[in-house]
Design an enzyme around this catalytic site. Structure first.
Site, short mmCIF file in Angstrom:
data_model
loop_
_atom_site.label_atom_id
_atom_site.label_comp_id
_atom_site.label_asym_id
_atom_site.label_seq_id
_atom_site.Cartn_x
_atom_site.Cartn_y
_atom_site.Cartn_z
N LYS A 263 0.92 -1.35 0.01
CA LYS A 263 0.04 0.03 0.08
C LYS A 263 0.91 1.15 -0.05
O LYS A 263 2.14 1.19 0.72
CB LYS A 263 -0.95 -0.06 1.43
N SER B 84 -9.34 1.90 2.63
CA SER B 84 -8.37 2.80 1.91
C SER B 84 -7.35 1.84 1.31
O SER B 84 -6.55 2.44 0.46
CB SER B 84 -7.58 3.72 2.73
N SER C 102 -10.01 -0.76 6.74
CA SER C 102 -9.26 -0.42 5.27
C SER C 102 -8.64 -1.51 4.92
O SER C 102 -8.32 -1.70 3.55
CB SER C 102 -8.27 0.74 5.71
#
Length: 553
Positions: free
Chosen positions: A129, A204, A228
């Site tokens: 990420k 996210s 997330s």
């Protein structure tokens, strides 16, 4: 300083140049919603590369360790598929194929010379990420203001993954601020869901979810402060784990709301096979992250806990199903998946009882109060460098950018302490509530794990992911939670049901959102929740549930 849009244009050009031009493919039309089969038919990957990218983490590691597949071959295959995935759903931020292949070549050379692997993740490509700093690369985290800021050193987790023999492959897209259940920012744009591109990949860690669903990475790292990891895993049909605070090191990574240390963001694995979760957690924990990150918990990997010593050694488990949280009733496909899971577990010889949620609305509100104490100021200060607008909505056709007011409108330090105290008290109530279930399980133990929705719906149309309490409460309680896929939305099986007595307006809004045709083909995943620092047991019980579902099909 150039206008923020000029900075974005320059960054996008550099991203495009980082893609090997011979890997650009002719894409299906936008009207093709399900693109999960496209990477194997686009002509870029040969038969061996297709085989490699369809192989689970466990088998990949076996073949890499014995030299049957080289790290260069495996990295090349996943790099190609990752680039195809990006062209389909816009899931990547930093692309560094040359660096990944150079790293893979070093690993192959080491294996050839010594006959030994570098570590437990030898040669395994891993996506990250866009928070995890890699020396020499930008980590914009979707902020225009952070374009051009190059990391001087790796995040601790990146160093550990390298020590374990992994090959960092690409970094993946996130929403501006990270604090959205959708993936869209002013730098890289929107990530869509590969199962149905009219739907969100969640957030996210939405770039990770979409990439792994397209098998552009066998294993990725997401982060989770309110869902997330779990939202994208459930919405994209993969596996994921939200560990307890400090089990996986966070030091040296970029983040929003830094300094807010009441409800902490955590890193965890996202993967297309349940075995990949164990592989990641065991490798990272056995690297003793507490010697590199002062906030990492000093807890070794415990094989006895994985073998469920505290849970009757895994025989005659008792799972509790939470059918709804007392705030929002889930859509028909979610309820069907809960029924499927209950039936599969009972068929496998396990007991299933109902979970009675307590104070979930209050836990959700407390979590939001803690986040919001200074979040507006945090976002405003970060974006003020370039004047980049703060995104106010994730709606597909109405992406309105607005600046937040100069004052955050947050609460005072004393008021924040009261909210944190309230959360502390609820954590004790929830512990007692869980312990009290020993009287109804018939096993002599409290409930072994809770199974519940990850959201009241499957992947929503863009901009409609409006309710997060199904995940947020477990962050507030610091309970580890794993996601496992169950089914997909079927308009015939999952027709819209008659109205029920609504808890409130948000419950009514979620009910009215459901249209079986709009949600068609969206994956449906559920959560398995354990108790604080019980990652090993949560992983094993997720494997048991996954096997029961497979056997029931």
């Amino acid at each position: 300083m150039p206008h923020w849009t000029a900075l974005v244009a320059e960054k996008k050009q550099r991203q495009l140049k980082s893609i090997p031009q011979e890997w650009l493919v002719t894409l299906p039309p936008d009207s093709t919603l399900d693109v999960t089969g496209f990477p194997e038919t686009c002509g870029l990957l040969n038969a061996r590369e297709i085989e490699i990218t369809n192989t689970s983490v466990d088998i990949l590691l076996e073949k890499l360790a014995c030299g049957e597949w080289t790290a260069v071959d495996v990295t090349t295959a996943f790099s190609k598929r990752a680039i195809v995935a990006h062209q389909l759903v816009n899931c990547l931020t930093e692309i560094f194929v040359d660096r990944a292949l150079a790293r893979a070549a070093e690993l192959d050379d080491h294996l050839k010379k010594t006959g030994k692997v570098v570590g437990p993740l030898h040669g395994l490509p891993i996506s990250l990420k866009d928070q995890l700093c890699i020396k020499g690369l930008e980590t914009t985290m979707g902020y225009v203001s952070w374009i051009g800021q190059y990391a001087e050193k790796n995040a601790v987790l990146v160093d550990i993954l390298l020590e374990c023999g992994a090959v960092p492959l690409v970094r993946t897209n996130i929403p501006q601020t990270l604090m959205w259940g959708e993936t869209f920012n002013n730098v890289f744009g929107r990530t869509t869901n590969p199962h149905n591109r009219s739907l969100t990949s969640s957030g996210s860690s939405g770039g990770e979810g979409a990439l792994i669903a397209l098998k552009g990475s066998p294993l990725g790292v997401g982060s989770d402060i309110g869902g997330s990891i779990r939202g994208p895993s459930a919405f994209c049909g993969i596996y994921g784990l939200r560990p307890s605070y400090g089990r996986v090191p966070y030091c040296g990574a970029r983040n929003s709301l830094e300094g807010q240390d009441s409800i902490l963001s955590v890193f965890g694995p996202m993967t297309d096979s349940v075995g990949g979760i164990k592989v990641f957690m065991k490798a990272v924990v056995e690297a003793k992250p507490w010697l590199k990150d002062p906030l990492a918990v000093r807890k070794k990997w415990n094989e006895d806990e994985y073998n469920l010593t505290d849970h009757g050694s895994g025989k005659d488990l008792c799972f509790a199903i939470m059918w709804d949280d007392g705030v929002v009733v889930p859509h028909p496909p979610i309820r069907r998946s809960l029924k499927m899971t209950k039936a599969a577990l009972q068929k496998a010889g396990h007991k299933v009882v109902d979970w009675k949620p307590i104070k979930h609305r209050l836990l959700g509100e407390v979590t939001r109060d803690i986040w919001n104490a200074a979040s507006a100021e945090d976002f405003m200060i970060t974006t003020s460098v370039t004047g980049e607008p703060i995104i106010a909505t994730m709606e597909l056709d109405d992406v309105v950018a607005s600046s937040l007011p100069q004052k955050s409108g947050g609460i005072t330090a004393y008021q924040l302490w009261q909210v944190q105290k309230l959360r502390q008290n609820i954590r004790k109530e929830y512990l007692d509530h869980w312990e009290a279930t020993a009287s109804e399980t018939g096993t002599g133990r409290p409930v072994d794990a809770i199974i519940c929705p990850a959201a009241p719906y499957a992947a929503t149309p863009h901009g409609k992911n409006c309710y997060g309490y199904y995940t947020m409460v477990w962050n507030a309680l610091d309970y580890p939670a794993a996601i496992f896929p169950v089914t997909t939305v079927d308009p015939i099986l999952d027709g819209k049901e008659l109205t029920h007595d609504f808890y409130d307006e948000i419950d009514k809004k979620v009910y009215e959102m459901y249209d079986p045709e709009k949600f068609k083909n969206a994956p449906v995943g559920l959560q398995l929740v354990g108790r604080t620092l019980e990652e090993e047991a949560v992983i094993r019980m997720t494997e048991i549930v996954d096997a029961a579902l497979a056997a029931a099909k």
